[in-house]
Design a protein around this motif. Structure first.
Motif, PDB file in Angstrom:
ATOM      1  N   PHE A   1       0.833  -1.196   0.000  1.00 48.00           N
ATOM      2  CA  PHE A   1       0.000   0.000   0.000  1.00 48.00           C
ATOM      3  C   PHE A   1       0.876   1.257   0.000  1.00 48.00           C
ATOM      4  CE2 PHE A   1      -2.911  -3.040   2.225  1.00 48.00           C
ATOM      5  CZ  PHE A   1      -3.842  -3.115   1.212  1.00 48.00           C
TER       6      PHE A   1
ATOM      7  N   LEU B   1      -2.129   6.077   1.294  1.00 50.40           N
ATOM      8  CA  LEU B   1      -3.241   5.250   1.758  1.00 50.40           C
ATOM      9  C   LEU B   1      -3.063   4.882   3.223  1.00 50.40           C
ATOM     10  CD1 LEU B   1      -5.829   3.719   1.256  1.00 50.40           C
ATOM     11  CD2 LEU B   1      -4.485   1.818   0.346  1.00 50.40           C
ATOM     12  N   ARG B   2      -1.833   4.541   3.601  1.00 52.03           N
ATOM     13  CA  ARG B   2      -1.577   4.213   5.008  1.00 52.03           C
ATOM     14  C   ARG B   2      -1.873   5.414   5.909  1.00 52.03           C
ATOM     15  NH1 ARG B   2       2.035   0.056   6.462  1.00 52.03           N
ATOM     16  NH2 ARG B   2       3.008   1.466   7.964  1.00 52.03           N
TER      17      ARG B   2
ATOM     18  N   LEU C   1      -1.094  -2.279   5.895  1.00 49.40           N
ATOM     19  CA  LEU C   1      -1.987  -1.122   5.905  1.00 49.40           C
ATOM     20  C   LEU C   1      -1.782  -0.269   7.151  1.00 49.40           C
ATOM     21  CD1 LEU C   1      -4.097  -0.045   3.966  1.00 49.40           C
ATOM     22  CD2 LEU C   1      -5.855  -1.320   5.201  1.00 49.40           C
TER      23      LEU C   1
END
Length: 345
Positions: free
Chosen positions: A19, A23-24, A195
């Motif tokens: 990811f 996004l994280r 994530l």
């Protein structure tokens, strides 16, 4: 049994979702202000497989096969059937396609089997955007019923789904699991790590996934229910598999009564599907355990409680057409014969 190669695995890294930092960071902010929404977003991401274009080699390997479509797991599943005779299902892994296992088709078709390769829900040419282990297991059952499946070869996530389908009552003469994880946690935990999810969010996502699948994740540990299996099994796993540790395959084989373990060295998680030695061993295992008709040919289905080949099934139909409706295995075969005759004309 073991095969070795001097080359390195095609996948020398641990399984990660990869990811982006954005996004994280976004998930971290969402966890702080709307944890329930963060759980929903993470669940959706976990259930959504990547779709990759089918390589030309895979398309070529399936050319000439009869295309089919059926409804399964709430969507349209598409695939191809190659050859004639008892059906062997090819079940791909997460983010894969039926064509990834096409190397197993030639020896099986040459020996008198048909091979059924299909794209699972949310994969390849099939419908849907999300999937899970239970949906793929249900799809395996539906494809097996459609074609009278007598054996199946499952890779990775597909191998785990095949085991779940057997647990739910699928009957086969032989099952092969290649690079299969013993538990979905082998995918879930690295996903949550990649994530950057906190413990509370991880627990919430796990509960959502379990509600979606309908089974607690800990109950999907294959060795816990493989002990009840009667179907002969071959478990194939590479000792250097960077995505699913070899210990997973060894544990599955140890728990499965009478299962054989075929280990390889240096083939990784995917190249193992194309290695000539592995293909030969798998085909030999499947063919050696499939039931045969009284005439000596491989059986396609049962009629009057006896295994029958397609030639004998057709003979039964021609001599007793009034009984076709209650003879399992005849409908699909006779329909295919008639379609073939129509095409020829």
């Amino acid at each position: 049994m073991a095969f070795a190669t001097a080359g390195k695995s095609t996948n020398g890294r641990a399984h990660k979702e990869g990811f982006s930092r954005a996004l994280r960071a976004g998930m971290g902010a969402l966890e702080a202000v709307a944890p329930a929404l963060a759980e929903r977003v993470a669940e959706r991401l976990f259930m959504t497989p990547p779709r990759h274009p089918q390589p030309a080699a895979e398309r070529a390997a399936l050319e000439g096969g009869e295309p089919f479509a059926l409804r399964a797991a709430g969507t349209t599943v598409r695939g191809r059937r190659l050859g004639e005779g008892p059906a062997v299902l090819l079940v791909h892994g997460w983010g894969g396609r039926g064509g990834q296992l096409a190397a197993f088709a030639p020896p099986l078709v040459a020996a008198g089997c048909s091979v059924v390769a299909f794209d699972g829900p949310g994969h390849g040419e099939s419908g849907g955007r999300t999937t899970n282990l239970a949906r793929l297991a249900n799809t395996i059952g539906a494809v097996a019923r459609r074609f009278g499946g007598r054996a199946a070869i499952g890779h990775s996530f597909g191998g785990a789904a095949l085991a779940l389908a057997l647990h739910r009552g699928l009957s086969l003469d032989a099952a092969v699991l290649v690079g299969a994880p013993r538990t979905p946690r082998g995918f879930f935990d690295p996903f949550c790590e990649a994530l950057g999810l906190g413990d509370a969010t991880r627990d919430g996502v796990r509960r959502r996934v379990e509600r979606n699948v309908g089974i607690p994740m800990d109950d999907l540990d294959l060795p816990r229910f493989a002990g009840a299996f009667a179907v002969p099994a071959l478990v194939v796993h590479d000792r250097a598999d960077a995505e699913v540790p070899f210990e997973h395959g060894a544990a599955i084989a140890a728990a499965w009564p009478g299962a054989q373990l075929l280990s390889t060295d240096g083939l990784g998680h995917r190249r193992i599907l194309r290695h000539p030695g592995v293909v030969s061993e798998v085909a030999s295992f499947v063919l050696g355990r499939m039931e045969r008709c009284g005439c000596g040919r491989l059986a396609s289905a049962y009629a009057d409680g006896e295994p029958r080949c397609e030639t004998c099934l057709l003979a039964i139909h021609l001599s007793h057409p009034e009984e076709r409706a209650w003879r399992p295995g005849l409908d699909d075969f006779v329909d295919r014969v008639l379609r073939g005759m129509e095409t020829a004309l």
